[in-house]
Design a protein around this motif. Structure first.
Motif, PDB file in Angstrom:
ATOM      1  N   PRO A 234       1.100  -1.074   0.007  1.00 44.91           N
ATOM      2  CA  PRO A 234      -0.254   0.084  -0.322  1.00 44.91           C
ATOM      3  C   PRO A 234       0.582   1.386  -0.163  1.00 44.91           C
ATOM      4  O   PRO A 234       2.095   1.911   0.061  1.00 44.91           O
ATOM      5  N   LEU A 235       0.361   2.076  -1.148  1.00 44.58           N
ATOM      6  CA  LEU A 235       1.330   3.484  -1.302  1.00 44.58           C
ATOM      7  C   LEU A 235       0.514   3.823   0.584  1.00 44.58           C
ATOM      8  O   LEU A 235      -0.199   4.660   0.889  1.00 44.58           O
ATOM      9  N   ALA A 236       1.776   5.110   1.225  1.00 43.46           N
ATOM     10  CA  ALA A 236       2.036   6.203   1.821  1.00 43.46           C
ATOM     11  C   ALA A 236       1.699   7.410   2.030  1.00 43.46           C
ATOM     12  O   ALA A 236       0.666   7.672   2.312  1.00 43.46           O
ATOM     13  N   ALA A 237       1.869   7.608  -0.137  1.00 40.49           N
ATOM     14  CA  ALA A 237       1.620   9.094  -0.418  1.00 40.49           C
ATOM     15  C   ALA A 237       1.305   8.910  -1.755  1.00 40.49           C
ATOM     16  O   ALA A 237       2.207   8.279  -2.075  1.00 40.49           O
ATOM     17  N   ARG A 238       0.888   9.568  -2.556  1.00 33.21           N
ATOM     18  CA  ARG A 238       0.275   9.855  -3.983  1.00 33.21           C
ATOM     19  C   ARG A 238       1.023  11.384  -4.264  1.00 33.21           C
ATOM     20  O   ARG A 238       0.269  11.984  -3.975  1.00 33.21           O
ATOM     21  N   ILE A 239       1.931  11.265  -5.113  1.00 31.84           N
ATOM     22  CA  ILE A 239       2.828  12.884  -4.956  1.00 31.84           C
ATOM     23  C   ILE A 239       2.753  13.226  -6.312  1.00 31.84           C
ATOM     24  O   ILE A 239       3.337  12.818  -7.185  1.00 31.84           O
ATOM     25  N   GLU A 240       1.823  14.126  -6.581  1.00 31.18           N
ATOM     26  CA  GLU A 240       2.150  15.130  -8.439  1.00 31.18           C
ATOM     27  C   GLU A 240       2.811  16.045  -8.203  1.00 31.18           C
ATOM     28  O   GLU A 240       3.112  16.778  -7.421  1.00 31.18           O
ATOM     29  N   VAL A 241       4.738  15.805  -8.612  1.00 31.52           N
ATOM     30  CA  VAL A 241       5.375  16.766  -9.706  1.00 31.52           C
ATOM     31  C   VAL A 241       5.506  17.620 -11.132  1.00 31.52           C
ATOM     32  O   VAL A 241       5.558  16.269 -11.649  1.00 31.52           O
ATOM     33  N   THR A 242       5.300  18.413 -10.955  1.00 27.58           N
ATOM     34  CA  THR A 242       5.209  19.076 -11.855  1.00 27.58           C
ATOM     35  C   THR A 242       6.681  19.823 -12.127  1.00 27.58           C
ATOM     36  O   THR A 242       6.651  20.622 -11.450  1.00 27.58           O
ATOM     37  N   GLY A 243       7.223  19.635 -13.469  1.00 28.48           N
ATOM     38  CA  GLY A 243       8.083  20.881 -14.045  1.00 28.48           C
ATOM     39  C   GLY A 243       7.584  21.743 -14.499  1.00 28.48           C
ATOM     40  O   GLY A 243       7.014  22.135 -15.557  1.00 28.48           O
ATOM     41  N   GLU A 244       7.810  23.190 -13.952  1.00 20.22           N
ATOM     42  CA  GLU A 244       8.045  24.269 -14.181  1.00 20.22           C
ATOM     43  C   GLU A 244       9.088  25.105 -14.644  1.00 20.22           C
ATOM     44  O   GLU A 244      10.049  24.144 -15.035  1.00 20.22           O
TER      45      GLU A 244
END
Length: 320
Positions: free
Chosen positions: A103-113
């Motif tokens: 199971p995942l502890a966190a889902r993190i969306e990272v966008t390169g700006e």
């Protein structure tokens, strides 16, 4: 002449102790790298020894080394066998399937700006929990998933001590799992040239004990604290000049062009790792962002008097 290959080999050896992998993926990459390196070095030494014997050895030995069977075996059969074995080793099943099932502890969306990192923490359904910038915090001993995106050019997400590189390509979402085995602070980079300030696009990553991570998550979901009386002038100036680009949850500032600044004061650095995070650096960045990081999306407020710069910097520093 026979000394030259050994000099080349010695020059190729590492001269400093490498950083120790702290993530499962990084440990696997390091293991594969060392197996390939040691294997290549052993083959290189063996070939160098045979070359020296073929050139300078006794005549009887040189005759045996010139036999066609040895040339076919050493020049064709041996490389095919060794390269096939190494390929099977590199492609062999690992614990990836086990990690994928955890199971995942966190889902993190990272966008390169251009040129910073937008970081959004999501719940299990993909809804936004909170947004931050240029920093990531993850728990130790538990897998997290990064959803990697770009809305401009190709970037490459790389935290060397946790895992390998993965490109962030406009129009698609790439996924990466990571598991930090030990607490620590790591530095992430953009590993794909993305424009003028590519080298100034860094990322702070902290692996925390699970209880500390949960406490940080709860604090990040809270809105910014109301400005105390001494900070009101800075807050007003910020709302007038900065709120159209930046968000501070709990206030009327709701801009999306620039980083979310809700808890800016708790971040370790400014401008994607360019400056330390303190009042003086904040004031300098506001006044001279185009001198410090030319071409970034924030204008320099060099027309502001020093009193206004200090007021806004103190207000931002209070956002913890």
């Amino acid at each position: 002449m026979a000394k030259i290959p050994f000099i080349v080999l010695a020059a190729a050896m590492p001269t400093a102790a490498p950083a120790q992998p702290s993530g499962e993926a990084a440990a696997l990459i390091a293991e594969i790298g060392w197996v390939l390196y040691v294997g290549a070095a052993a083959i290189f030494v063996a070939v160098a020894v045979l070359l020296a014997l073929a050139m300078f050895g006794p005549a009887s030995l040189r005759r045996r080394l010139s036999r066609p069977a040895l040339i076919v075996g050493a020049g064709i059969a041996f490389p095919v066998a060794v390269l096939t074995a190494l390929l099977l080793y590199v492609l062999s099943p690992t614990s990836a399937a086990t990690r994928a099932a955890a199971p995942l502890a966190a889902r993190i969306e990272v966008t390169g700006e251009l040129w910073w990192w937008r970081v959004r923490y999501l719940d299990a359904s993909g809804a936004l929990l909170f947004e931050t910038a240029n920093e990531i915090r993850i728990p130790t001993g538990q897998p997290v998933e990064f959803l990697l995106k770009s809305d401009n050019v190709i970037h490459s997400f790389w935290i060397p001590e946790l895992g390998g590189k993965l490109d962030m390509i406009p129009g698609r979402v790439n996924r990466m799992r990571a598991l930090a085995r030990t607490p620590g602070t790591f530095r992430g980079h953009c590993a794909e040239y993305c424009g003028a300030q590519h080298a100034q696009m860094r990322l702070d990553v902290q692996a925390l004990a699970p209880a500390q991570f949960e406490a940080w998550m709860r604090a990040q979901r809270e809105p910014a604290r109301a400005a105390a009386t001494p900070l009101r002038q800075g807050e007003q100036l910020f709302m007038q000049a900065c709120a159209s680009c930046h968000a501070v949850r709990g206030t009327s500032a709701a801009g999306t062009l620039g980083p979310d600044l809700t808890h800016l004061g708790s971040r370790p650095s400014l401008a994607a790792g360019v400056l330390p995070n303190n009042v003086g650096a904040l004031g300098g960045w506001i006044a001279g962002s185009q001198h410090i990081k030319p071409g970034n999306g924030m204008p320099s407020f060099d027309q502001w008097p020093g009193e206004d710069l200090r007021a806004v910097a103190r207000y931002l520093e209070s956002l913890k």
